[in-house]
Write a protein that holds these residues in place. Sequence first.
Motif, PDB file in Angstrom:
ATOM      1  N   MET A   1       0.803  -1.203   0.000  1.00 33.52           N
ATOM      2  CA  MET A   1       0.000   0.000   0.000  1.00 33.52           C
ATOM      3  C   MET A   1       0.842   1.262   0.000  1.00 33.52           C
ATOM      4  SD  MET A   1      -3.223  -0.605   2.411  1.00 33.52           S
ATOM      5  CE  MET A   1      -3.992  -2.186   2.407  1.00 33.52           C
ATOM      6  N   GLU A   2       2.053   1.163   0.483  1.00 34.50           N
ATOM      7  CA  GLU A   2       2.888   2.366   0.571  1.00 34.50           C
ATOM      8  C   GLU A   2       3.218   2.943  -0.793  1.00 34.50           C
ATOM      9  OE1 GLU A   2       6.205   2.254   3.230  1.00 34.50           O
ATOM     10  OE2 GLU A   2       5.094   1.047   4.669  1.00 34.50           O
ATOM     11  N   SER A   3       3.222   2.130  -1.832  1.00 36.64           N
ATOM     12  CA  SER A   3       3.567   2.640  -3.157  1.00 36.64           C
ATOM     13  C   SER A   3       2.338   3.086  -3.953  1.00 36.64           C
ATOM     14  CB  SER A   3       4.344   1.576  -3.938  1.00 36.64           C
ATOM     15  OG  SER A   3       3.541   0.427  -4.124  1.00 36.64           O
ATOM     16  N   ALA A   4       1.140   2.831  -3.433  1.00 38.58           N
ATOM     17  CA  ALA A   4      -0.091   3.250  -4.124  1.00 38.58           C
ATOM     18  C   ALA A   4      -0.269   4.762  -4.023  1.00 38.58           C
ATOM     19  CB  ALA A   4      -1.299   2.548  -3.507  1.00 38.58           C
ATOM     20  N   LYS A   5      -0.831   5.376  -5.067  1.00 41.53           N
ATOM     21  CA  LYS A   5      -1.145   6.808  -5.004  1.00 41.53           C
ATOM     22  C   LYS A   5      -2.284   7.050  -4.038  1.00 41.53           C
ATOM     23  CE  LYS A   5       0.479   8.397  -9.438  1.00 41.53           C
ATOM     24  NZ  LYS A   5       0.209   9.210 -10.605  1.00 41.53           N
ATOM     25  N   TYR A   6      -3.275   6.164  -4.050  1.00 37.02           N
ATOM     26  CA  TYR A   6      -4.385   6.196  -3.108  1.00 37.02           C
ATOM     27  C   TYR A   6      -5.096   4.854  -3.149  1.00 37.02           C
ATOM     28  CZ  TYR A   6      -7.220   7.206  -7.264  1.00 37.02           C
ATOM     29  OH  TYR A   6      -7.819   7.162  -8.504  1.00 37.02           O
ATOM     30  N   VAL A   7      -5.968   4.620  -2.180  1.00 33.83           N
ATOM     31  CA  VAL A   7      -6.720   3.378  -2.086  1.00 33.83           C
ATOM     32  C   VAL A   7      -8.198   3.717  -1.934  1.00 33.83           C
ATOM     33  CG1 VAL A   7      -7.141   1.332  -0.644  1.00 33.83           C
ATOM     34  CG2 VAL A   7      -4.795   2.108  -1.056  1.00 33.83           C
ATOM     35  N   VAL A   8      -9.055   2.977  -2.630  1.00 33.96           N
ATOM     36  CA  VAL A   8     -10.503   3.094  -2.486  1.00 33.96           C
ATOM     37  C   VAL A   8     -10.977   1.794  -1.846  1.00 33.96           C
ATOM     38  CG1 VAL A   8     -12.704   3.395  -3.686  1.00 33.96           C
ATOM     39  CG2 VAL A   8     -10.656   4.564  -4.536  1.00 33.96           C
ATOM     40  N   THR A   9     -11.711   1.900  -0.736  1.00 32.96           N
ATOM     41  CA  THR A   9     -12.068   0.702   0.011  1.00 32.96           C
ATOM     42  C   THR A   9     -13.352   0.903   0.793  1.00 32.96           C
ATOM     43  OG1 THR A   9     -11.235  -0.939   1.588  1.00 32.96           O
ATOM     44  CG2 THR A   9     -10.762   1.373   2.064  1.00 32.96           C
ATOM     45  N   ASP A  10     -13.873  -0.198   1.334  1.00 40.24           N
ATOM     46  CA  ASP A  10     -14.924  -0.120   2.341  1.00 40.24           C
ATOM     47  C   ASP A  10     -14.489  -0.911   3.572  1.00 40.24           C
ATOM     48  OD1 ASP A  10     -15.144  -2.737   1.488  1.00 40.24           O
ATOM     49  OD2 ASP A  10     -17.315  -2.710   1.282  1.00 40.24           O
ATOM     50  N   SER A  11     -13.235  -1.302   3.613  1.00 43.96           N
ATOM     51  CA  SER A  11     -12.691  -2.136   4.677  1.00 43.96           C
ATOM     52  C   SER A  11     -12.048  -1.303   5.779  1.00 43.96           C
ATOM     53  CB  SER A  11     -11.641  -3.083   4.087  1.00 43.96           C
ATOM     54  OG  SER A  11     -10.850  -3.635   5.114  1.00 43.96           O
ATOM     55  N   ALA A  12     -12.513  -1.509   7.011  1.00 49.26           N
ATOM     56  CA  ALA A  12     -11.926  -0.789   8.145  1.00 49.26           C
ATOM     57  C   ALA A  12     -10.451  -1.165   8.319  1.00 49.26           C
ATOM     58  CB  ALA A  12     -12.709  -1.096   9.420  1.00 49.26           C
ATOM     59  N   GLY A  13     -10.130  -2.432   8.087  1.00 49.07           N
ATOM     60  CA  GLY A  13      -8.737  -2.853   8.206  1.00 49.07           C
ATOM     61  C   GLY A  13      -7.835  -2.157   7.205  1.00 49.07           C
ATOM     62  N   THR A  14      -8.336  -2.001   5.986  1.00 47.79           N
ATOM     63  CA  THR A  14      -7.563  -1.294   4.959  1.00 47.79           C
ATOM     64  C   THR A  14      -7.412   0.173   5.328  1.00 47.79           C
ATOM     65  OG1 THR A  14      -8.267  -2.854   3.266  1.00 47.79           O
ATOM     66  CG2 THR A  14      -7.464  -0.723   2.499  1.00 47.79           C
ATOM     67  N   GLN A  15      -8.438   0.768   5.902  1.00 50.11           N
ATOM     68  CA  GLN A  15      -8.348   2.164   6.341  1.00 50.11           C
ATOM     69  C   GLN A  15      -7.245   2.322   7.382  1.00 50.11           C
ATOM     70  OE1 GLN A  15     -12.356   3.526   7.460  1.00 50.11           O
ATOM     71  NE2 GLN A  15     -13.133   2.121   5.908  1.00 50.11           N
ATOM     72  N   GLU A  16      -7.137   1.351   8.288  1.00 54.03           N
ATOM     73  CA  GLU A  16      -6.062   1.376   9.288  1.00 54.03           C
ATOM     74  C   GLU A  16      -4.697   1.270   8.612  1.00 54.03           C
ATOM     75  OE1 GLU A  16      -6.841  -1.946  11.806  1.00 54.03           O
ATOM     76  OE2 GLU A  16      -8.453  -0.934  12.882  1.00 54.03           O
ATOM     77  N   GLU A  17      -4.579   0.320   7.704  1.00 52.09           N
ATOM     78  CA  GLU A  17      -3.297   0.084   7.045  1.00 52.09           C
ATOM     79  C   GLU A  17      -2.849   1.298   6.234  1.00 52.09           C
ATOM     80  OE1 GLU A  17      -2.972  -3.670   4.959  1.00 52.09           O
ATOM     81  OE2 GLU A  17      -4.389  -4.560   6.364  1.00 52.09           O
ATOM     82  N   THR A  18      -3.780   1.940   5.516  1.00 53.76           N
ATOM     83  CA  THR A  18      -3.389   3.115   4.730  1.00 53.76           C
ATOM     84  C   THR A  18      -2.990   4.274   5.631  1.00 53.76           C
ATOM     85  OG1 THR A  18      -5.706   3.826   4.526  1.00 53.76           O
ATOM     86  CG2 THR A  18      -4.790   2.528   2.708  1.00 53.76           C
ATOM     87  N   THR A  19      -3.609   4.375   6.795  1.00 54.69           N
ATOM     88  CA  THR A  19      -3.233   5.421   7.744  1.00 54.69           C
ATOM     89  C   THR A  19      -1.798   5.227   8.199  1.00 54.69           C
ATOM     90  OG1 THR A  19      -5.500   5.785   8.478  1.00 54.69           O
ATOM     91  CG2 THR A  19      -3.768   6.420  10.016  1.00 54.69           C
ATOM     92  N   ILE A  20      -1.453   4.008   8.560  1.00 58.21           N
ATOM     93  CA  ILE A  20      -0.086   3.713   8.999  1.00 58.21           C
ATOM     94  C   ILE A  20       0.901   3.890   7.849  1.00 58.21           C
ATOM     95  CG2 ILE A  20       1.449   1.902   9.899  1.00 58.21           C
ATOM     96  CD1 ILE A  20      -0.568   3.015  11.954  1.00 58.21           C
ATOM     97  N   ALA A  21       0.505   3.499   6.632  1.00 58.99           N
ATOM     98  CA  ALA A  21       1.397   3.588   5.472  1.00 58.99           C
ATOM     99  C   ALA A  21       1.529   5.010   4.940  1.00 58.99           C
ATOM    100  CB  ALA A  21       0.890   2.670   4.355  1.00 58.99           C
ATOM    101  N   GLY A  22       0.599   5.883   5.311  1.00 60.54           N
ATOM    102  CA  GLY A  22       0.631   7.249   4.797  1.00 60.54           C
ATOM    103  C   GLY A  22       0.039   7.368   3.401  1.00 60.54           C
ATOM    104  N   THR A  23      -0.780   6.411   3.014  1.00 60.72           N
ATOM    105  CA  THR A  23      -1.400   6.402   1.688  1.00 60.72           C
ATOM    106  C   THR A  23      -2.806   6.973   1.781  1.00 60.72           C
ATOM    107  OG1 THR A  23      -0.140   4.423   1.119  1.00 60.72           O
ATOM    108  CG2 THR A  23      -2.047   4.930  -0.259  1.00 60.72           C
ATOM    109  N   PRO A  24      -3.150   7.985   0.983  1.00 59.09           N
ATOM    110  CA  PRO A  24      -4.514   8.536   1.026  1.00 59.09           C
ATOM    111  C   PRO A  24      -5.556   7.442   0.780  1.00 59.09           C
ATOM    112  CG  PRO A  24      -3.087   9.966  -0.240  1.00 59.09           C
ATOM    113  CD  PRO A  24      -2.307   8.701   0.033  1.00 59.09           C
ATOM    114  N   CYS A  25      -6.635   7.497   1.546  1.00 60.13           N
ATOM    115  CA  CYS A  25      -7.670   6.484   1.463  1.00 60.13           C
ATOM    116  C   CYS A  25      -9.025   7.151   1.236  1.00 60.13           C
ATOM    117  CB  CYS A  25      -7.695   5.694   2.771  1.00 60.13           C
ATOM    118  SG  CYS A  25      -8.916   4.375   2.807  1.00 60.13           S
ATOM    119  N   PHE A  26      -9.827   6.556   0.378  1.00 58.56           N
ATOM    120  CA  PHE A  26     -11.184   7.023   0.109  1.00 58.56           C
ATOM    121  C   PHE A  26     -12.126   5.872   0.425  1.00 58.56           C
ATOM    122  CE2 PHE A  26      -8.285   9.420  -2.486  1.00 58.56           C
ATOM    123  CZ  PHE A  26      -8.647  10.712  -2.174  1.00 58.56           C
ATOM    124  N   THR A  27     -13.041   6.103   1.348  1.00 65.50           N
ATOM    125  CA  THR A  27     -13.932   5.045   1.806  1.00 65.50           C
ATOM    126  C   THR A  27     -15.280   5.160   1.129  1.00 65.50           C
ATOM    127  OG1 THR A  27     -12.807   4.881   3.914  1.00 65.50           O
ATOM    128  CG2 THR A  27     -15.068   4.074   3.838  1.00 65.50           C
TER     129      THR A  27
END
Length: 93
Positions: A1-27
């Motif tokens: 996830m750290e190399s992604a420009k951003y992530v689109v998800t509905d997963s709470a776990g993915t939201q946590e991971e993108t926060t730690i990785a510093g990757t913008p997340c759109f839920t």
Amino acid sequence: MESAKYVVTDSAGTQEETTIAGTPCFTIGKGTARPETILEGTNKIIGYDLNKISFINKRKKIRPEGWDNKVSIRIAHSLERILINNVNEVTTT
């Protein structure tokens, strides 16, 4: 996830991971089980409209309070205090 420009998800776990990785997340959806990711600015709820994806100001690695990989230690200490208090109550009554 750290190399992604951003992530689109509905997963709470993915939201946590993108926060730690510093990757913008759109839920996708109407809410999140991880409101701290919204408060920290690493996640944005976009409903069901993918046109609402816009880049969050900048990548930032955030560790919200309590997300420090020491949860098991805190739980063990809490259980130890509870057990000691219960033993003390039993022996003093």
